[in-house]
Motif scaffolding. Structure first.
Motif, mmCIF file in Angstrom:
data_model
loop_
_atom_site.group_PDB
_atom_site.id
_atom_site.type_symbol
_atom_site.label_atom_id
_atom_site.label_comp_id
_atom_site.label_asym_id
_atom_site.label_seq_id
_atom_site.Cartn_x
_atom_site.Cartn_y
_atom_site.Cartn_z
ATOM 1 N N ALA B 386 75.962 7.489 13.663
ATOM 2 C CA ALA B 386 76.012 8.059 12.299
ATOM 3 C C ALA B 386 75.084 7.426 11.476
ATOM 4 C CB ALA B 386 77.402 8.355 11.615
ATOM 5 N N PHE B 387 75.143 6.105 11.526
ATOM 6 C CA PHE B 387 74.188 5.122 10.659
ATOM 7 C C PHE B 387 72.792 5.283 11.285
ATOM 8 C CE2 PHE B 387 72.030 0.964 9.930
ATOM 9 C CZ PHE B 387 72.342 0.994 8.692
ATOM 10 N N MET B 388 72.415 5.082 12.214
ATOM 11 C CA MET B 388 71.129 5.465 13.138
ATOM 12 C C MET B 388 70.517 6.808 12.765
ATOM 13 S SD MET B 388 69.974 2.337 13.898
ATOM 14 C CE MET B 388 70.515 0.974 13.841
ATOM 15 N N GLY B 389 71.629 7.796 12.919
ATOM 16 C CA GLY B 389 71.292 9.190 12.743
ATOM 17 C C GLY B 389 70.367 9.416 11.354
ATOM 18 N N VAL B 390 71.085 8.633 10.329
ATOM 19 C CA VAL B 390 70.398 8.864 9.322
ATOM 20 C C VAL B 390 69.324 8.022 9.032
ATOM 21 C CG1 VAL B 390 70.900 8.468 6.597
ATOM 22 C CG2 VAL B 390 72.563 9.507 8.081
ATOM 23 N N VAL B 391 69.422 6.626 9.352
ATOM 24 C CA VAL B 391 68.180 5.834 9.053
ATOM 25 C C VAL B 391 66.886 5.878 9.659
ATOM 26 C CG1 VAL B 391 67.659 3.309 9.493
ATOM 27 C CG2 VAL B 391 69.773 3.844 8.445
ATOM 28 N N ILE B 392 67.123 6.422 11.207
ATOM 29 C CA ILE B 392 66.001 6.763 11.907
ATOM 30 C C ILE B 392 65.045 7.779 11.350
ATOM 31 C CG2 ILE B 392 65.065 7.664 14.025
ATOM 32 C CD1 ILE B 392 67.567 5.966 15.483
ATOM 33 N N PRO B 393 65.598 8.952 11.054
ATOM 34 C CA PRO B 393 64.565 10.186 10.229
ATOM 35 C C PRO B 393 64.172 9.585 9.160
ATOM 36 C CG PRO B 393 66.786 10.798 10.371
ATOM 37 C CD PRO B 393 66.917 9.755 11.268
ATOM 38 N N MET B 394 64.913 8.855 8.129
ATOM 39 C CA MET B 394 64.463 8.680 6.887
ATOM 40 C C MET B 394 63.161 7.372 7.256
ATOM 41 S SD MET B 394 66.665 8.996 3.984
ATOM 42 C CE MET B 394 67.952 10.202 3.955
ATOM 43 N N GLY B 395 63.394 6.623 8.120
ATOM 44 C CA GLY B 395 62.590 5.482 8.348
ATOM 45 C C GLY B 395 61.099 6.196 8.995
ATOM 46 N N LEU B 396 61.224 6.987 9.826
ATOM 47 C CA LEU B 396 60.128 7.710 10.353
ATOM 48 C C LEU B 396 59.315 8.564 9.291
ATOM 49 C CD1 LEU B 396 61.134 9.319 13.634
ATOM 50 C CD2 LEU B 396 59.685 7.689 13.471
ATOM 51 N N LEU B 397 60.339 9.124 8.403
ATOM 52 C CA LEU B 397 59.317 9.981 7.164
ATOM 53 C C LEU B 397 58.711 8.634 6.183
ATOM 54 C CD1 LEU B 397 59.868 12.760 6.546
ATOM 55 C CD2 LEU B 397 60.885 12.057 4.548
ATOM 56 N N ARG B 398 59.457 7.401 6.124
ATOM 57 C CA ARG B 398 58.999 6.713 5.064
ATOM 58 C C ARG B 398 57.502 6.046 5.662
ATOM 59 N NH1 ARG B 398 62.936 3.267 2.000
ATOM 60 N NH2 ARG B 398 63.524 5.564 1.479
ATOM 61 N N MET B 399 57.373 5.989 7.170
ATOM 62 C CA MET B 399 56.036 5.803 7.844
ATOM 63 C C MET B 399 55.253 6.943 8.136
ATOM 64 S SD MET B 399 57.620 2.980 10.671
ATOM 65 C CE MET B 399 58.442 4.157 11.578
ATOM 66 N N ASP B 400 55.482 7.898 7.087
ATOM 67 C CA ASP B 400 54.553 9.168 7.143
ATOM 68 C C ASP B 400 54.503 9.703 8.405
ATOM 69 O OD1 ASP B 400 53.815 10.460 4.957
ATOM 70 O OD2 ASP B 400 52.209 8.892 4.602
ATOM 71 N N ARG B 401 55.647 9.894 9.544
ATOM 72 C CA ARG B 401 55.647 10.300 10.749
ATOM 73 C C ARG B 401 56.722 11.457 10.658
ATOM 74 N NH1 ARG B 401 55.605 6.576 15.189
ATOM 75 N NH2 ARG B 401 56.329 8.760 16.337
ATOM 76 N N ASP B 402 56.524 12.205 11.553
ATOM 77 C CA ASP B 402 57.348 13.660 11.374
ATOM 78 C C ASP B 402 58.750 13.102 12.130
ATOM 79 O OD1 ASP B 402 58.672 15.853 11.798
ATOM 80 O OD2 ASP B 402 57.086 16.822 13.136
ATOM 81 N N PRO B 403 59.653 13.384 11.402
ATOM 82 C CA PRO B 403 61.231 12.746 11.786
ATOM 83 C C PRO B 403 61.386 13.703 13.194
ATOM 84 C CG PRO B 403 61.379 13.910 9.518
ATOM 85 C CD PRO B 403 59.995 13.751 10.043
#
Lengths: 432, 432
Positions: B386-403
């Motif tokens: 759950a933690f990673m499921g929220v953090v990974i797409p948010m992180g990808l988005l912050r790096m301007d990558r398509d989550p």
């Protein structure tokens, strides 16, 4: 001051497009959503309810009382009411239907009679019909008297006295042709027409293929009964993609991101339960070989690789085939050819990747026979994945089920259990 | 007789819509595809090449010689040529550009200058422009002189002498208003306009939200430079869904289902390689605990359950969040709230499903402590998911990558390795 801010906010909301208000409501947590919703003028409630997602619509309707719902519904057309109807409490729906004119009630009922995936559920009744024996001049005068022409109208529907569709007159043709000419000379007699029982996915594909903006819906006798518009078809295309993504991700339906924890648990439990069962079966397959693992514990570390790569490879095959099915590119004649190709791809991948991982296993555990078993098991599991990756979606289709739903779970379950069985079985035969 | 059949087939092909011919070509194996393609009249080659999928277009172009390609290209508009250009051999493209008029060449080059995901690459130049100081009567006469109005034209673009867009006149309004009125009185001054550098996905969402059929494209100064139509936006919506499905399924791009085995291997190898690496890492995590597994072999059978359910649960979270991102429903303010909700869902699922499987493990192996470790490990791995499921797409988005791309592989890798580590680690602490 607070009241002033509220008035300000109210003004801003009044100026927004209903679709934008819907978007704002979807992006807000429950409490804030409710406060904004209360600020929306009640004569706009109806159109906004149509724009929000199913989950958010439910949350908004749950807080509205009967008079509010009735007021919102009053602003809507028959086809829009039919969309809303299934989310309404039964007594409200009953009162609502009583208040409609007979024609409207009939339309709502006929739209509700069709399944969600049938054209009848998506058509509207905003048609402009003309006769073929009049001049374009008369048509132009008629339109001018209408004061308003429905959204999206790119063609007029030509009908005879029995309401039989005899052709369509694109507005573009109406504009460039000599007004003295008759409709019958200018119209297209062979329009793309649809039937209320048609499948919406195929209809949306036809809209896409022939670049349609609107199209007439006719009954079995060819009588005009409604109209389809591109915006409804865009929703179908968008939702088809979403439904596939949701089901692949293991969600039953689109979730309101601010839904309660319990609601989310309910939306997800089925998939988790299915996976628990398949994981348990795989676990029992491993249980069969506990004796072998005790003797050669490296097997425990290596077995997930065989299962995992098989699952991935099988999902690649299934993704490709499901997509080809959706685009209607596969015939029974091509099934054999596809199977041969997929088995070829699996064999090459098995030898290459199985070879790599076999060498790694050999070096890691200093056991060349273990490496060889690893390569062989990988290749066999990839062949199993390729075979099942073709057979499962074809089988689901033959049973008239959507191959996009469930085939990914099935292939993963098979390549997991199959991979463990193949690898541990071969190891037991040759290494123990 | 054979020649007669061919003539018959030829006649049938000539009567088909280009999109239907494209569909037939896509559904045929290479050899048959080539024979049908040779029967298509060369003046229709261009439009059909635009309709087929990228992979099939490549296969068709590969068999055409330069004069054939040039003849096909001659039938196309500037924006269509730009779509085709990237698939053409460089010398053919050069010759083709030489043959165009200066205006056409400039349009092709400007369309090619934009990235595939920018509005500039999708706009066409089929605009009907009018002045605001004339009467509707004059507009109607002007249209009649045009002889043909471009496809999809639902509104006319109103420009001043400097080609600055001052409004739009929906054709529907042109038809219902008094012809004596001026364009300026009737037109909408605040049309939805787009810029060539706009993102196509957001533009398609705007088309969907505001139910647009066409919209003007203007440059930084507000000058009219092109037009967008709903059919191009429908392609964007369809392709966005497809790209996500393909990447989730582990394919780099859409495959011609009759591509050679080698081509398919190339399209799929990257994903398999990535998965081999993550599977290998998980395998090494298990390797750390081989001593424990040797002592309690039940661990080997139970560990895939912990890893598998974690992966599924994490993918549920990611699917929901990626979808909410795509619909622009998540703000930084809601991130914390989402995380809390997902952790709550994980805790409940962990206790319920972890409890079930813990009891099963206890009964199966007669070891209550093993069951307890199983429940605890499941719960912890679901919380990690759950933690990673929220953090990974948010992180990808912050790096301007398509989550949407890659987050599913990452979560599965983490819940596999993490699940093995948590379960075997707890078992080593408490059971060995």
């Amino acid at each position: 001051v607070h009241r002033q801010n509220l008035a300000e906010l109210q003004r801003e909301i009044d100026q927004l497009h209903p679709a934008d208000i819907a978007h704002i409501l979807e992006s807000l947590p429950q409490e804030d959503r409710q406060s904004i919703w209360n600020l929306v003028k009640s004569d706009r409630d109806g159109e906004i309810l149509l724009e929000v997602s199913d989950a958010v619509r439910e949350s908004l309707l749950a807080e509205m009382d009967t008079p509010e719902i009735l007021a919102a519904a009053e602003q809507l057309d028959a086809d829009e009411l039919a969309d809303l109807a299934e989310d309404l409490p039964e007594d409200v729906l009953y009162t609502l239907m009583q208040r409609l004119t007979a024609e409207q009630r009939e339309r709502v009922q006929s739209a509700m009679a069709w399944e969600e995936d049938q054209v009848g559920a998506l058509m509207d009744f905003d048609m402009v019909t003309i006769r073929e024996d009049v001049s374009l001049e008369v048509v132009l005068r008629y339109l001018r008297r209408l004061k308003e022409i429905p959204d999206h109208t790119d063609k007029l529907f030509v009908v005879n006295g029995d309401n039989l569709l005899t052709g369509v007159l694109p507005v573009r043709w109406l504009l460039v042709n000599d007004p003295a000419r008759n409709v019958s000379e200018v119209m297209a007699a062979d329009a793309n027409t649809f039937h209320p029982e048609d499948d919406v996915t195929e209809t949306a594909q036809a809209f896409e293929r022939y670049d349609l903006v609107t199209a007439p819906v006719v009954d079995g006798e060819g009588k005009l009964i409604g109209r389809l518009t591109i915006d409804a078809m865009v929703d179908v295309i968008r939702e088809a993609g979403e439904a596939e993504a949701l089901s692949r991700g293991g969600l039953r339906e689109g979730e309101d991101i601010f839904a309660s924890v319990w609601r989310s648990v309910r939306n997800r439990w089925l998939w988790l339960a299915v996976n628990l069962v398949t994981a348990f079966i795989a676990s029992r397959v491993i249980g069969l070989f506990e004796g072998s693992i005790e003797k050669l514990v490296a097997l425990a570390a290596l077995m997930p690789i065989v299962a995992g790569i098989g699952g991935n490879s099988g999902n690649q095959t299934i993704t490709m085939i499901v997509r080809a099915f959706a685009l209607d590119q596969i015939s029974p004649a091509s099934a054999k050819r596809l199977l041969r190709k997929e088995l070829g791809v699996a064999l090459i991948n098995g030898v290459i990747w199985g070879g790599v991982i076999g060498i790694v296993a050999w070096l890691l555990y200093g056991n060349p026979a273990l490496g060889l078993v690893m390569t062989l098991a990988m290749t066999l599991n990839l062949l199993l994945a390729a075979f099942m990756g073709v057979v499962i979606p074809m089988g689901l289709l033959r049973m008239d089920r959507d191959p996009a739903m469930g085939s990914s779970v099935m292939i993963t379950a098979l390549t997991d259990s199959g991979g463990f069985f193949i690898f541990l079985g071969l190891a037991t035969l040759f290494l123990i």
